[in-house]
Design a protein around this motif. Structure first.
Motif, PDB file in Angstrom:
ATOM      1  N   SER A 251       0.820  -1.201   0.000  1.00  0.00           N
ATOM      2  CA  SER A 251       0.000   0.000   0.000  1.00  0.00           C
ATOM      3  C   SER A 251       0.864   1.265   0.000  1.00  0.00           C
ATOM      4  CB  SER A 251      -0.921   0.002   1.227  1.00  0.00           C
ATOM      5  OG  SER A 251      -1.669   1.197   1.295  1.00  0.00           O
ATOM      6  N   HIS A 252       1.925   1.239   0.849  1.00  0.00           N
ATOM      7  CA  HIS A 252       2.827   2.395   0.895  1.00  0.00           C
ATOM      8  C   HIS A 252       3.530   2.580  -0.454  1.00  0.00           C
ATOM      9  CE1 HIS A 252       2.111   3.185   5.016  1.00  0.00           C
ATOM     10  NE2 HIS A 252       2.866   2.218   5.528  1.00  0.00           N
ATOM     11  N   ALA A 253       3.926   1.481  -1.088  1.00  0.00           N
ATOM     12  CA  ALA A 253       4.624   1.558  -2.383  1.00  0.00           C
ATOM     13  C   ALA A 253       3.714   2.180  -3.447  1.00  0.00           C
ATOM     14  CB  ALA A 253       5.079   0.168  -2.814  1.00  0.00           C
ATOM     15  N   ILE A 254       2.437   1.784  -3.440  1.00  0.00           N
ATOM     16  CA  ILE A 254       1.485   2.354  -4.401  1.00  0.00           C
ATOM     17  C   ILE A 254       1.312   3.844  -4.140  1.00  0.00           C
ATOM     18  CG2 ILE A 254      -0.946   2.365  -5.111  1.00  0.00           C
ATOM     19  CD1 ILE A 254      -0.968  -0.670  -4.571  1.00  0.00           C
ATOM     20  N   ASN A 255       1.153   4.204  -2.869  1.00  0.00           N
ATOM     21  CA  ASN A 255       0.983   5.613  -2.516  1.00  0.00           C
ATOM     22  C   ASN A 255       2.218   6.423  -2.901  1.00  0.00           C
ATOM     23  OD1 ASN A 255      -1.552   5.144  -1.468  1.00  0.00           O
ATOM     24  ND2 ASN A 255      -0.819   4.890   0.647  1.00  0.00           N
TER      25      ASN A 255
END
Length: 273
Positions: free
Chosen positions: A247-251
């Motif tokens: 999720s952090h990588a996508i954000n």
């Protein structure tokens, strides 16, 4: 043995081994004097027998029985109706026994306020704190009842359980730290899921080895249960961590894209400028 067990429990739970010793004897038939008066005579007789032997075979018992907070109460035979299948109803008790019981309970309750429980440092214990210690002790005894063959073995069992509890608490601190790290995008993206899994392998191995070394007599059942518990907690965390990392990588990609678009826009404005 009672004094030895009290010392072991006191050491484990930070309590004075004996604060108030109340000896209740049922079915007394050695003399006609009963209740508190008879109990005091009997206690005095026992102390005299212990003191008469030099050296004293049971000095700790003598010390406990010689305290002003120690008392003895003698009760008669409760009656045949009680001992032959009764459910403990008052009407089934012999009259003398019923009167002795009423006298004992009344005295016990009226003196309760004089016996405030304290820890080994003299700090007062609340009812909740004392109940928690009793509950913990009860749970340990249920789990290890086959290992209490002697006060010495009891001490070893308590020590080993304390080592396991400390290891479990340390692991819980590590988990909280990792949970906190995973919630911060910058910190989380510095450690990918495979690297975090490697950290957990090391974190898993080290406390188990230390736990085994610190046990007085390693208990394989305890160690296996602890290993299974830590493994389950690690697997649960790593699944959560993997999702958060993704999720952090996508954000982060979205933010990078937005920054890039904004930079392109500014460059275009400047070139037209």
């Amino acid at each position: 043995m009672f004094v030895q067990v009290a010392e072991v429990v006191g050491e484990t739970y930070g309590l004075e081994p004996i604060q108030h010793l109340d000896l209740l004897v049922r079915d007394w038939s050695s003399s006609r004097v009963l209740r508190a008066q008879g109990g005091e005579q009997h206690l005095r007789h026992v102390r005299q027998k212990l003191e008469a032997k030099t050296p004293c075979k049971h000095p700790k018992a003598l010390e406990a029985l010689s305290r002003s907070s120690s008392r003895c109460y003698l009760m008669p035979f409760p009656g045949e109706r009680i001992t032959t299948g009764s459910e403990g109803r008052l009407r089934d008790m012999g009259e003398n026994f019923r009167e002795s019981l009423r006298d004992y309970v009344t005295t016990l309750v009226s003196s309760a306020s004089q016996h405030v429980q304290t820890d080994r440092h003299g700090e007062m214990l609340t009812g909740t704190q004392l109940a928690a210690k009793i509950k913990n002790l009860s749970d340990v005894m249920k789990k290890h009842r086959s290992g209490f063959s002697s006060p010495c073995q009891m001490a070893i069992t308590f020590h080993n359980q304390r080592v396991v509890d400390i290891t479990r608490a340390d692991h819980a601190v590590f988990l909280r730290e990792m949970h906190s790290l995973s919630q911060r995008m910058v910190d989380c993206l510095k450690v990918d899921p495979s690297a975090m899994a490697e950290q957990f392998v090391e974190q898993h191995r080290s406390p188990l080895e230390r736990c085994r070394e610190e046990m007085k007599e390693p208990e394989e059942t305890l160690l296996r249960a602890l290993e299974a518990e830590l493994t389950q907690e690690a697997e649960t965390f790593l699944k959560t961590y993997g999702k958060r990392y993704q999720s952090h990588a996508i954000n982060q990609r979205v933010m990078d894209r937005a920054c890039q678009d904004h930079a392109d826009f500014l460059r275009e404005k400047v070139s037209r400028g």
